[in-house]
Motif scaffolding. Structure first.
Motif, PDB file in Angstrom:
ATOM      1  N   LEU A  45      20.056  11.726  14.001  1.00 56.36           N
ATOM      2  CA  LEU A  45      18.803  11.976  13.280  1.00 56.36           C
ATOM      3  C   LEU A  45      18.848  13.339  12.601  1.00 56.36           C
ATOM      4  CD1 LEU A  45      15.798  11.459  12.587  1.00 56.36           C
ATOM      5  CD2 LEU A  45      15.235  12.433  14.833  1.00 56.36           C
ATOM      6  N   ALA A  46      19.290  14.349  13.338  1.00 58.51           N
ATOM      7  CA  ALA A  46      19.385  15.699  12.768  1.00 58.51           C
ATOM      8  C   ALA A  46      20.357  15.726  11.591  1.00 58.51           C
ATOM      9  CB  ALA A  46      19.825  16.687  13.842  1.00 58.51           C
ATOM     10  N   VAL A  47      21.465  15.012  11.708  1.00 51.76           N
ATOM     11  CA  VAL A  47      22.461  14.981  10.633  1.00 51.76           C
ATOM     12  C   VAL A  47      21.913  14.258   9.405  1.00 51.76           C
ATOM     13  CG1 VAL A  47      24.714  14.073   9.953  1.00 51.76           C
ATOM     14  CG2 VAL A  47      24.434  15.157  12.186  1.00 51.76           C
ATOM     15  N   VAL A  48      21.242  13.131   9.623  1.00 56.22           N
ATOM     16  CA  VAL A  48      20.720  12.342   8.504  1.00 56.22           C
ATOM     17  C   VAL A  48      19.700  13.135   7.701  1.00 56.22           C
ATOM     18  CG1 VAL A  48      19.297  10.343   7.906  1.00 56.22           C
ATOM     19  CG2 VAL A  48      21.212  10.084   9.504  1.00 56.22           C
ATOM     20  N   GLY A 134      28.870   8.391   2.787  1.00 58.34           N
ATOM     21  CA  GLY A 134      28.399   9.472   1.950  1.00 58.34           C
ATOM     22  C   GLY A 134      28.315  10.801   2.677  1.00 58.34           C
ATOM     23  N   ALA A 135      27.231  11.532   2.415  1.00 63.73           N
ATOM     24  CA  ALA A 135      27.072  12.872   2.971  1.00 63.73           C
ATOM     25  C   ALA A 135      27.006  12.868   4.487  1.00 63.73           C
ATOM     26  CB  ALA A 135      25.812  13.522   2.386  1.00 63.73           C
ATOM     27  N   VAL A 136      26.438  11.837   5.062  1.00 64.29           N
ATOM     28  CA  VAL A 136      26.342  11.761   6.526  1.00 64.29           C
ATOM     29  C   VAL A 136      27.728  11.705   7.141  1.00 64.29           C
ATOM     30  CG1 VAL A 136      25.597  10.322   8.468  1.00 64.29           C
ATOM     31  CG2 VAL A 136      24.064  10.688   6.532  1.00 64.29           C
ATOM     32  N   GLY A 137      28.569  10.829   6.622  1.00 64.17           N
ATOM     33  CA  GLY A 137      29.929  10.737   7.133  1.00 64.17           C
ATOM     34  C   GLY A 137      30.716  12.016   6.913  1.00 64.17           C
ATOM     35  N   ASP A 138      30.533  12.647   5.755  1.00 66.18           N
ATOM     36  CA  ASP A 138      31.239  13.897   5.463  1.00 66.18           C
ATOM     37  C   ASP A 138      30.825  15.005   6.428  1.00 66.18           C
ATOM     38  OD1 ASP A 138      32.544  12.676   3.363  1.00 66.18           O
ATOM     39  OD2 ASP A 138      31.168  13.435   1.820  1.00 66.18           O
ATOM     40  N   MET A 139      29.538  15.074   6.742  1.00 67.11           N
ATOM     41  CA  MET A 139      29.056  16.109   7.644  1.00 67.11           C
ATOM     42  C   MET A 139      29.605  15.917   9.051  1.00 67.11           C
ATOM     43  SD  MET A 139      25.068  16.687   6.535  1.00 67.11           S
ATOM     44  CE  MET A 139      24.853  17.862   7.881  1.00 67.11           C
ATOM     45  N   LEU A 140      29.630  14.692   9.536  1.00 67.06           N
ATOM     46  CA  LEU A 140      30.136  14.429  10.876  1.00 67.06           C
ATOM     47  C   LEU A 140      31.647  14.621  10.940  1.00 67.06           C
ATOM     48  CD1 LEU A 140      27.887  11.371  11.750  1.00 67.06           C
ATOM     49  CD2 LEU A 140      27.901  13.580  12.925  1.00 67.06           C
ATOM     50  N   LYS A 141      32.324  14.242   9.880  1.00 70.67           N
ATOM     51  CA  LYS A 141      33.770  14.461   9.801  1.00 70.67           C
ATOM     52  C   LYS A 141      34.085  15.952   9.842  1.00 70.67           C
ATOM     53  CE  LYS A 141      37.674  13.661   6.636  1.00 70.67           C
ATOM     54  NZ  LYS A 141      38.085  13.008   5.355  1.00 70.67           N
ATOM     55  N   SER A 142      33.344  16.739   9.060  1.00 77.12           N
ATOM     56  CA  SER A 142      33.551  18.181   9.037  1.00 77.12           C
ATOM     57  C   SER A 142      33.223  18.816  10.384  1.00 77.12           C
ATOM     58  CB  SER A 142      32.678  18.802   7.943  1.00 77.12           C
ATOM     59  OG  SER A 142      32.770  20.210   7.950  1.00 77.12           O
ATOM     60  N   ALA A 143      32.157  18.343  11.027  1.00 76.83           N
ATOM     61  CA  ALA A 143      31.759  18.891  12.328  1.00 76.83           C
ATOM     62  C   ALA A 143      32.838  18.644  13.373  1.00 76.83           C
ATOM     63  CB  ALA A 143      30.436  18.276  12.769  1.00 76.83           C
ATOM     64  N   ALA A 144      33.412  17.445  13.368  1.00 79.87           N
ATOM     65  CA  ALA A 144      34.461  17.125  14.328  1.00 79.87           C
ATOM     66  C   ALA A 144      35.671  18.036  14.154  1.00 79.87           C
ATOM     67  CB  ALA A 144      34.874  15.658  14.185  1.00 79.87           C
ATOM     68  N   GLN A 145      36.027  18.332  12.909  1.00 81.51           N
ATOM     69  CA  GLN A 145      37.163  19.218  12.645  1.00 81.51           C
ATOM     70  C   GLN A 145      36.867  20.654  13.082  1.00 81.51           C
ATOM     71  OE1 GLN A 145      37.785  17.093   8.429  1.00 81.51           O
ATOM     72  NE2 GLN A 145      39.273  18.713   8.768  1.00 81.51           N
ATOM     73  N   LYS A 146      35.677  21.146  12.778  1.00 78.75           N
ATOM     74  CA  LYS A 146      35.318  22.512  13.149  1.00 78.75           C
ATOM     75  C   LYS A 146      35.293  22.687  14.663  1.00 78.75           C
ATOM     76  CE  LYS A 146      32.541  23.522   9.039  1.00 78.75           C
ATOM     77  NZ  LYS A 146      31.167  23.797   8.520  1.00 78.75           N
ATOM     78  N   LYS A 147      34.869  21.644  15.365  1.00 73.68           N
ATOM     79  CA  LYS A 147      34.733  21.731  16.818  1.00 73.68           C
ATOM     80  C   LYS A 147      36.061  21.568  17.561  1.00 73.68           C
ATOM     81  CE  LYS A 147      29.928  20.118  17.129  1.00 73.68           C
ATOM     82  NZ  LYS A 147      29.426  21.102  18.099  1.00 73.68           N
ATOM     83  N   THR A 148      37.113  21.223  16.857  1.00 70.18           N
ATOM     84  CA  THR A 148      38.411  21.016  17.510  1.00 70.18           C
ATOM     85  C   THR A 148      39.517  21.815  16.812  1.00 70.18           C
ATOM     86  OG1 THR A 148      38.690  19.016  16.146  1.00 70.18           O
ATOM     87  CG2 THR A 148      37.837  18.720  18.386  1.00 70.18           C
ATOM     88  N   ILE A 149      39.876  21.400  15.616  1.00 71.65           N
ATOM     89  CA  ILE A 149      40.941  22.069  14.878  1.00 71.65           C
ATOM     90  C   ILE A 149      40.568  23.509  14.569  1.00 71.65           C
ATOM     91  CG2 ILE A 149      42.292  22.025  12.748  1.00 71.65           C
ATOM     92  CD1 ILE A 149      41.980  18.975  12.745  1.00 71.65           C
ATOM     93  N   GLY A 218      33.069  11.449  14.268  1.00 66.51           N
ATOM     94  CA  GLY A 218      33.759  12.138  13.188  1.00 66.51           C
ATOM     95  C   GLY A 218      35.164  11.602  13.000  1.00 66.51           C
ATOM     96  N   MET A 219      35.835  11.286  14.105  1.00 66.54           N
ATOM     97  CA  MET A 219      37.162  10.680  14.039  1.00 66.54           C
ATOM     98  C   MET A 219      37.100   9.304  13.375  1.00 66.54           C
ATOM     99  SD  MET A 219      38.309  11.888  17.876  1.00 66.54           S
ATOM    100  CE  MET A 219      39.806  10.890  17.998  1.00 66.54           C
ATOM    101  N   MET A 220      36.039   8.544  13.675  1.00 70.59           N
ATOM    102  CA  MET A 220      35.868   7.236  13.042  1.00 70.59           C
ATOM    103  C   MET A 220      35.696   7.383  11.538  1.00 70.59           C
ATOM    104  SD  MET A 220      33.271   5.407  15.759  1.00 70.59           S
ATOM    105  CE  MET A 220      33.635   5.392  17.520  1.00 70.59           C
ATOM    106  N   PHE A 221      35.066   8.468  11.109  1.00 75.37           N
ATOM    107  CA  PHE A 221      34.862   8.710   9.677  1.00 75.37           C
ATOM    108  C   PHE A 221      36.087   9.327   9.007  1.00 75.37           C
ATOM    109  CE2 PHE A 221      30.217   8.659  10.731  1.00 75.37           C
ATOM    110  CZ  PHE A 221      29.868   7.623   9.872  1.00 75.37           C
TER     111      PHE A 221
END
Length: 288
Positions: A45-48, A134-149, A218-221
């Motif tokens: 919800l927060a991401v959307v 769209g933007a939702v997938g991009d945000m979650l994808k970016s968050a997953a990378q920042k939180k790990t890589i 994020g990995m799924m995206f």
């Protein structure tokens, strides 16, 4: 009175801890899975809303809905139990074995619920992978990378940063879990819980259960993150930080200043219908 003073609050935390460690494995898994899914709902919800152009603080204001729902339903969240059970342990009402049993099964339940919601959310916004999110997938994808890589790139400093962010996060989350008992009214509980949860989320700290949704989805995206990256550079250090904050900065800290050695009343047998936070509050009101 609606307000529960700190001494009474700690007494109820100790009583609730004793009830939590007496839950069956199936109850811990079911209630843990529901709690993990609800936090996933709140996070998406927060991401959307942020992806639609709202300021990030709007997402932070909305995020506590998940925590409020799981708390009012008496569900099981490992990060909250990281504070409550150590208080019960300090009081002598919870053994270390029962504490570890609860933490382990609830953590697994939270993970299962988070992964289930991650898959359902991904399928819903991509039509089972046929359209872009769209933007939702991009945000979650970016968050997953920042939180790990992102942490991995910093080496040991990144690992330590994840631990510290985990401490700062669960300091507030466990205050929220405890404040769920500070009022005898539903409105009072909601307001009390909302404040610390908003505080942690708005500052981008690390919550191990929230990350059970964010990183897998994020990995799924398409985030180039492996399971090993996720576990080593986020899940493990953040869990350590969450435990440190919950156990030492909330549970044991509050018990050391407000608590007393206590034993459960003789009629405190745990049943299926009396293990929720709301019923603990009712019982306390009757006996006072």
């Amino acid at each position: 009175m609606d307000y529960v003073n700190p001494k009474q609050l700690v007494e109820e935390v100790v009583l609730l801890a004793s009830k939590k460690v007496s839950l069956s494995v199936s109850d811990m898994l079911i209630r843990g899975a529901l709690a993990g899914a609800f936090l996933g709902f709140a996070t998406s919800l927060a991401v959307v809303v942020t992806a639609q152009g709202a300021l990030p603080v709007v997402g932070a204001i909305l995020f506590p809905v998940g925590f409020v729902m799981l708390a009012l339903l008496g569900l099981e969240l490992a990060t909250g139990n990281f504070a409550m059970l150590p208080a019960g342990f300090a009081a002598g009402n919870v053994s270390f074995g029962k504490l570890a049993r609860n933490w382990g099964w609830v953590y697994i339940g939270n993970l299962l619920g988070s992964l289930l919601y991650a898959a359902l959310f991904y399928w819903s916004v991509t039509n089972f992978g046929h359209v872009s999110a769209g933007a939702v997938g991009d945000m979650l994808k970016s968050a997953a990378q920042k939180k790990t890589i992102g942490y991995m790139a910093l080496g040991s400093s990144g690992w330590a940063t994840a631990v510290v962010k985990g401490i700062l996060c669960n300091w507030m989350v466990t205050v929220g879990a405890v404040l769920a008992l500070v009022s005898r009214s539903t409105v009072g509980k909601v307001v009390a819980m909302w404040l610390p949860i908003l505080t942690f989320f708005a500052q981008g700290f690390e919550h191990t259960i929230v990350n059970m949704f964010v990183i897998p989805v994020g990995m799924m995206f398409g985030a180039p993150v492996s399971i090993g990256n996720w576990l080593l550079w986020n899940q493990l250090p953040v869990t350590v930080g969450n435990i440190v904050a919950g156990a030492f900065l909330t549970g044991l800290a509050l018990y050391s200043t407000y608590g007393e050695k206590a034993t459960l009343p003789e009629d405190s047998t745990v049943t299926e219908n009396d293990s929720s936070e709301s019923e603990v509050m009712v019982r306390a009101a009757v006996t006072q």
